[in-house]
Each structure stands twice: as C-alpha cells, then as structure tokens.
Design an enzyme around this catalytic site. Structure first.
Site, PDB file in Angstrom:
ATOM      1  N   TYR A  22     -71.404 134.671 -26.739  1.00  0.00           N
ATOM      2  CA  TYR A  22     -69.995 134.768 -26.361  1.00  0.00           C
ATOM      3  C   TYR A  22     -69.186 135.179 -27.590  1.00  0.00           C
ATOM      4  O   TYR A  22     -68.152 134.557 -27.908  1.00  0.00           O
ATOM      5  CB  TYR A  22     -69.455 133.442 -25.836  1.00  0.00           C
ATOM      6  CG  TYR A  22     -70.022 132.936 -24.520  1.00  0.00           C
ATOM      7  CD1 TYR A  22     -70.740 133.765 -23.666  1.00  0.00           C
ATOM      8  CD2 TYR A  22     -69.810 131.626 -24.113  1.00  0.00           C
ATOM      9  CE1 TYR A  22     -71.254 133.286 -22.471  1.00  0.00           C
ATOM     10  CE2 TYR A  22     -70.309 131.147 -22.920  1.00  0.00           C
ATOM     11  CZ  TYR A  22     -71.042 131.985 -22.099  1.00  0.00           C
ATOM     12  OH  TYR A  22     -71.539 131.511 -20.907  1.00  0.00           O
ATOM     13  N   PHE A  44     -68.842 129.509 -13.037  1.00  0.00           N
ATOM     14  CA  PHE A  44     -67.889 130.192 -12.152  1.00  0.00           C
ATOM     15  C   PHE A  44     -67.325 129.218 -11.110  1.00  0.00           C
ATOM     16  O   PHE A  44     -67.272 129.519  -9.905  1.00  0.00           O
ATOM     17  CB  PHE A  44     -68.521 131.390 -11.428  1.00  0.00           C
ATOM     18  CG  PHE A  44     -68.907 132.562 -12.302  1.00  0.00           C
ATOM     19  CD1 PHE A  44     -68.445 132.679 -13.605  1.00  0.00           C
ATOM     20  CD2 PHE A  44     -69.749 133.559 -11.810  1.00  0.00           C
ATOM     21  CE1 PHE A  44     -68.813 133.757 -14.411  1.00  0.00           C
ATOM     22  CE2 PHE A  44     -70.119 134.652 -12.605  1.00  0.00           C
ATOM     23  CZ  PHE A  44     -69.655 134.741 -13.903  1.00  0.00           C
ATOM     24  N   PRO A  45     -66.880 128.026 -11.534  1.00  0.00           N
ATOM     25  CA  PRO A  45     -66.400 127.035 -10.551  1.00  0.00           C
ATOM     26  C   PRO A  45     -65.157 127.491  -9.802  1.00  0.00           C
ATOM     27  O   PRO A  45     -64.892 127.028  -8.699  1.00  0.00           O
ATOM     28  CB  PRO A  45     -66.100 125.805 -11.412  1.00  0.00           C
ATOM     29  CG  PRO A  45     -65.824 126.353 -12.780  1.00  0.00           C
ATOM     30  CD  PRO A  45     -66.752 127.528 -12.918  1.00  0.00           C
ATOM     31  N   LEU A  46     -64.413 128.447 -10.404  1.00  0.00           N
ATOM     32  CA  LEU A  46     -63.216 128.981  -9.739  1.00  0.00           C
ATOM     33  C   LEU A  46     -63.479 130.377  -9.183  1.00  0.00           C
ATOM     34  O   LEU A  46     -62.576 131.015  -8.662  1.00  0.00           O
ATOM     35  CB  LEU A  46     -62.049 129.030 -10.735  1.00  0.00           C
ATOM     36  CG  LEU A  46     -61.594 127.667 -11.270  1.00  0.00           C
ATOM     37  CD1 LEU A  46     -60.701 127.822 -12.491  1.00  0.00           C
ATOM     38  CD2 LEU A  46     -60.876 126.892 -10.168  1.00  0.00           C
ATOM     39  N   GLY A  47     -64.692 130.852  -9.344  1.00  0.00           N
ATOM     40  CA  GLY A  47     -65.040 132.200  -8.898  1.00  0.00           C
ATOM     41  C   GLY A  47     -65.189 133.178 -10.054  1.00  0.00           C
ATOM     42  O   GLY A  47     -65.496 134.348  -9.829  1.00  0.00           O
ATOM     43  N   GLY A  48     -64.973 132.695 -11.275  1.00  0.00           N
ATOM     44  CA  GLY A  48     -65.165 133.560 -12.443  1.00  0.00           C
ATOM     45  C   GLY A  48     -64.018 134.542 -12.627  1.00  0.00           C
ATOM     46  O   GLY A  48     -63.094 134.627 -11.808  1.00  0.00           O
ATOM     47  N   PRO A  59     -64.133 140.900 -11.394  1.00  0.00           N
ATOM     48  CA  PRO A  59     -63.662 141.340 -10.077  1.00  0.00           C
ATOM     49  C   PRO A  59     -64.813 141.384  -9.075  1.00  0.00           C
ATOM     50  O   PRO A  59     -65.970 141.514  -9.464  1.00  0.00           O
ATOM     51  CB  PRO A  59     -63.115 142.752 -10.353  1.00  0.00           C
ATOM     52  CG  PRO A  59     -63.613 143.158 -11.689  1.00  0.00           C
ATOM     53  CD  PRO A  59     -64.035 141.939 -12.424  1.00  0.00           C
TER      54      PRO A  59
HETATM   55  N1  LIG Z   1     -74.967 129.847 -17.561  1.00  0.00           N
HETATM   56  C1  LIG Z   1     -74.416 131.028 -17.359  1.00  0.00           C
HETATM   57  O1  LIG Z   1     -75.105 132.021 -17.128  1.00  0.00           O
HETATM   58  C2  LIG Z   1     -72.936 131.164 -17.385  1.00  0.00           C
HETATM   59  C3  LIG Z   1     -72.352 132.349 -16.906  1.00  0.00           C
HETATM   60  C4  LIG Z   1     -70.978 132.457 -16.929  1.00  0.00           C
HETATM   61  C5  LIG Z   1     -70.203 131.425 -17.411  1.00  0.00           C
HETATM   62  N2  LIG Z   1     -70.784 130.283 -17.888  1.00  0.00           N
HETATM   63  C6  LIG Z   1     -69.968 129.161 -18.393  1.00  0.00           C
HETATM   64  O2  LIG Z   1     -69.116 128.744 -17.352  1.00  0.00           O
HETATM   65  C7  LIG Z   1     -67.782 128.659 -17.805  1.00  0.00           C
HETATM   66  C8  LIG Z   1     -66.824 128.918 -16.668  1.00  0.00           C
HETATM   67  O3  LIG Z   1     -66.998 130.217 -16.176  1.00  0.00           O
HETATM   68  P1  LIG Z   1     -65.860 131.316 -16.155  1.00  0.00           P
HETATM   69  O4  LIG Z   1     -64.807 130.992 -17.147  1.00  0.00           O
HETATM   70  O5  LIG Z   1     -66.518 132.623 -16.252  1.00  0.00           O
HETATM   71  O6  LIG Z   1     -65.327 131.210 -14.665  1.00  0.00           O
HETATM   72  P2  LIG Z   1     -64.276 130.255 -13.910  1.00  0.00           P
HETATM   73  O7  LIG Z   1     -64.029 129.010 -14.693  1.00  0.00           O
HETATM   74  O8  LIG Z   1     -64.722 130.150 -12.512  1.00  0.00           O
HETATM   75  O9  LIG Z   1     -62.973 131.153 -13.860  1.00  0.00           O
HETATM   76  C9  LIG Z   1     -62.324 131.637 -14.978  1.00  0.00           C
HETATM   77  C10 LIG Z   1     -61.243 132.565 -14.448  1.00  0.00           C
HETATM   78  O10 LIG Z   1     -60.320 131.799 -13.681  1.00  0.00           O
HETATM   79  C11 LIG Z   1     -59.019 131.887 -14.273  1.00  0.00           C
HETATM   80  N3  LIG Z   1     -58.442 130.533 -14.236  1.00  0.00           N
HETATM   81  C12 LIG Z   1     -58.864 129.437 -14.897  1.00  0.00           C
HETATM   82  N4  LIG Z   1     -58.100 128.383 -14.596  1.00  0.00           N
HETATM   83  C13 LIG Z   1     -57.175 128.822 -13.719  1.00  0.00           C
HETATM   84  C14 LIG Z   1     -56.091 128.205 -13.048  1.00  0.00           C
HETATM   85  N5  LIG Z   1     -55.820 126.899 -13.229  1.00  0.00           N
HETATM   86  N6  LIG Z   1     -55.330 128.963 -12.226  1.00  0.00           N
HETATM   87  C15 LIG Z   1     -55.596 130.268 -12.048  1.00  0.00           C
HETATM   88  N7  LIG Z   1     -56.605 130.934 -12.651  1.00  0.00           N
HETATM   89  C16 LIG Z   1     -57.393 130.202 -13.478  1.00  0.00           C
HETATM   90  C17 LIG Z   1     -59.228 132.349 -15.688  1.00  0.00           C
HETATM   91  O11 LIG Z   1     -58.132 133.120 -16.113  1.00  0.00           O
HETATM   92  P3  LIG Z   1     -57.050 132.548 -17.161  1.00  0.00           P
HETATM   93  O12 LIG Z   1     -57.637 132.710 -18.506  1.00  0.00           O
HETATM   94  O13 LIG Z   1     -55.857 133.416 -16.932  1.00  0.00           O
HETATM   95  O14 LIG Z   1     -56.781 131.124 -16.809  1.00  0.00           O
HETATM   96  C18 LIG Z   1     -60.462 133.239 -15.539  1.00  0.00           C
HETATM   97  O15 LIG Z   1     -60.087 134.522 -15.069  1.00  0.00           O
HETATM   98  C19 LIG Z   1     -67.716 129.704 -18.919  1.00  0.00           C
HETATM   99  O16 LIG Z   1     -66.646 129.471 -19.805  1.00  0.00           O
HETATM  100  C20 LIG Z   1     -69.062 129.550 -19.559  1.00  0.00           C
HETATM  101  O17 LIG Z   1     -69.004 128.503 -20.504  1.00  0.00           O
HETATM  102  C21 LIG Z   1     -72.127 130.145 -17.872  1.00  0.00           C
END
Ligand SMILES: NC(=O)c1ccc[n+]([C@@H]2O[C@H](COP(=O)([O-])OP(=O)(O)OC[C@H]3O[C@@H](n4cnc5c(N)ncnc54)[C@H](OP(=O)(O)O)[C@@H]3O)[C@@H](O)[C@H]2O)c1
Length: 315
Positions: free
Chosen positions: A78, A230-234, A237
């Site tokens: 990252y 991706f708990p919020l959908g990532g 796009p």
């Molecule tokens: N093991 C694996 O292969 C793997 C793969 C991917 C990710 N991960 C881990 O999982 C974590 C979470 O995944 P992720 O960050 O990709 O996806 P996510 O948490 O599902 O979603 C992040 C997205 O949601 C938006 N967001 C977050 N909080 C929000 C809110 N309260 N209201 C509206 N939009 C919101 C963020 O934009 P804003 O910045 O504008 O809030 C960003 O665009 C990563 O940080 C990483 O540590 C692991």
C-alpha cells in the site's frame, strides 16, 4: 508487543506519541491473536490514494487511535502506508495491534503482482518490519491470489498453501510474526490451514456481496476472527456500495443514521468475532464509521438486510 528498533526512532517520534488514556473501544472488543481489540478498526489503504496529503494521513491515524482504535490493517504494497503508520504512531502504544498482509508486491512499473513464493513471503515480512520500525508484526495475513477479485497467480506463482504456511510459521517461531492469518481463501483452504494456527480470515464480504458466506461459516465453526474487506463496497467503481443501495438508504433514513453505518452494524451483528477495518481518507467519515460500533439494528431491519442481494437491490 511491538518495539521500536532502536533509540534513535524513539528520539524522533517521542513527541508524537498519541495519548494512551483509555477511551471506550468502538464497537466493544473481540479477540485477535490472543489480544482484545476494538471491533471497529481502521484499514489504512485509502491513505495511499493520490491527493491525500501526508499531514492528513498522519492526522487520520492519530484520530483513529485517540478514538479507541487499536487494530490497524496495512500492507507494504500500500505504497507509503507503513511509513505513515510509523511516523504517526511509533513508538507504538501497548495494546496497538498492527496487521499486515503478504502475497503481492509492486513491480518496476508500480503494478501490483503476485509474490507468493515462500522466499518472497519472507522478504515481504522483513520489508514490513523495516518500514513499520518494529521487530515483530502482530499478525501477518497470507493473501492468496487463486482467483478474482484482484490479481491471479499463474506459473511459478501458483504455490502450495502448506509450503507458504511452513514459511510463515517459521517466522512466527522466530518471533518476527505474532500470529498468522489468511486472506482471499476458501473454506477448504481455511480447513487445510487450521492446524498451523490461524488467527483471522480477511475476505471480501459485505451486506451487498455475500460470496464468502461459506468462509464466514467456517470461521464461526472454528472460532476464527472474521475481518471482511470492502465492508462498505470499497472505493473501486463497479462494485455495489452501501451508499447507493435504496434498501440500505431507506433503513438509514428510518433510523436516523447513515447508509454506511447500517452496512457496518449489519456486519458486526453477523458474528461476534467480526472485526471491521473500513477505509477512509476523510476525518468525518472516520468518526462516522467508528460511531457505527454503537448501532444495534432492530431485528426487522436485520432481517430485511439478511434477505438483500446486490442484484435485487439494484434492479
Ligand atoms: N485482504 C485484501 O486483499 C484487501 C483488499 C482490499 C482492502 N483491504 C483492507 O480493507 C480495508 C477496507 O477496504 P477499502 O478501504 O478498500 O473499502 P471500504 O472500507 O469498503 O470503502 C472505502 C470507500 O468508502 C468510502 N467511505 C468510507 N467511509 C465512508 C463513509 N462513512 N461515508 C461514505 N463513504 C465512505 C471511502 O471514501 P472516503 O475516503 O471519501 O471516505 C472509500 O471510497 C482497506 O483499507 C485494507 O486495509 C484488504
């Protein structure tokens, strides 16, 4: 516990040590690698996004910890994230659990490529230790890349799981790794790996994407911590997002909370050993995500969401 490598690090970072005064753990606590961690943690991947300044990133990391987060999810691939964690938080407070992942790396062009061979896993653990400035990382997740989403292993990158676990458990025996977890695995792979001692599983899973349901079931059966990514959908796009779902938006409006909080609360209710790592580069979103730990969904809302599928919701 994590220890800074030398006194020089302490001298550089001592002024920046965040308060360790106890604050309530967002979402309460669950066990991870034998430690009590707040059920709402912070995934740092969004901090590598273009346009996120260093000052913003450091402030977000400190905001999370000051609010009771003690579980950070990172990876050497990252980009700057490990260095940012070190700059913001070292010397690391007692109780902070750092989780990284191995199994991929950046090639010369910056593209993410598989790095699954045992000697590559070892090199990645070492790179994480150096960048984080610690002699031991609490949990290392082995990210398998057998299938989508993301990169997929071919050729000599198709590696036997047992060979990988042998390398990681040797690193654990050497004290460089506190515990071993898995990511991107099937329930059968989790079963195969259990004798090695598995602290957690991190797979793609959310209220709108349930493909990993059998793996969650296996975690429940064996008492393994479940960390849906991706708990919020990532941020990518094309994936269903909690904030775009009419059903989730309606539930949020009824409850006077946000769609993201509904999605996160649903995940917390799925299994008591669920640990969340939502990612954000926004201080307001971070606060909102941590507050989701206080939400208990009414049974009728939970039932409606249990029956929701992304396809139905977007028809
Ligand atoms: N093991 C694996 O292969 C793997 C793969 C991917 C990710 N991960 C881990 O999982 C974590 C979470 O995944 P992720 O960050 O990709 O996806 P996510 O948490 O599902 O979603 C992040 C997205 O949601 C938006 N967001 C977050 N909080 C929000 C809110 N309260 N209201 C509206 N939009 C919101 C963020 O934009 P804003 O910045 O504008 O809030 C960003 O665009 C990563 O940080 C990483 O540590 C692991």
């Amino acid at each position: 516990m994590l220890r800074p490598r030398d006194r020089k690090d302490l001298a550089v970072t001592e002024q920046r040590q965040p308060s360790t005064s106890p604050v309530p753990a967002p979402g309460g606590t669950a066990r991870l690698a034998g430690r009590a961690v707040a059920r709402v943690g912070y995934g740092v991947m969004q901090l590598e996004r273009a346009g996120v300044s260093r000052d913003t990133a450091l402030a977000l990391l400190r905001q999370a910890v000051a609010a009771g987060v003690n579980h950070l999810d990172t990876a050497q691939f990252y980009g700057p994230c490990n260095e940012l964690i070190r700059a913001a938080l070292a010397p690391y407070a007692e109780g902070l659990v750092l989780v990284t992942k191995v199994g991929a790396e950046r090639d010369a062009s910056g593209a993410l490529v598989p790095a699954q061979r045992p000697e590559q896993l070892r090199a990645q653990v070492e790179a994480n230790l150096t960048a984080l400035g610690t002699e031991r990382v609490d949990v290392v997740n082995l990210r398998r890349v057998d299938g989508r989403p993301g990169i997929v292993a071919t050729g000599d990158q198709v590696v036997d799981l047992d060979d990988q676990l042998a390398e990681l458990t040797a690193l654990r025996a050497a004290g460089k790794v506190g515990a071993v977890g898995l990511s991107g695995v099937t329930a059968a792979q989790l079963g195969q790996a259990l004798p090695a001692g598995i602290a957690c599983v991190q797979n793609l899973y959310s209220v709108l994407d349930r493909d990993a349901e059998p793996v969650l079931g296996a975690c429940r059966e064996h008492g393994v911590a479940w960390v849906p990514f991706f708990p919020l959908g990532g941020a990518f796009p094309g994936r269903p997002k909690a904030g775009d779902s009419p059903v989730i938006k309606a539930a949020a409006a009824d409850l006077g909370i946000t769609p993201g909080q509904v999605a996160l609360a649903w995940l917390l209710g799925r299994y008591e050993q669920t640990l969340l790592i939502p990612g954000t580069a926004s201080p307001a979103h971070l606060a909102e995500n941590l507050a989701a730990g206080d939400v208990t969904l009414p049974p009728a809302v939970t039932a409606a969401l249990d029956n929701l599928t992304a396809t139905e919701d977007h028809q």
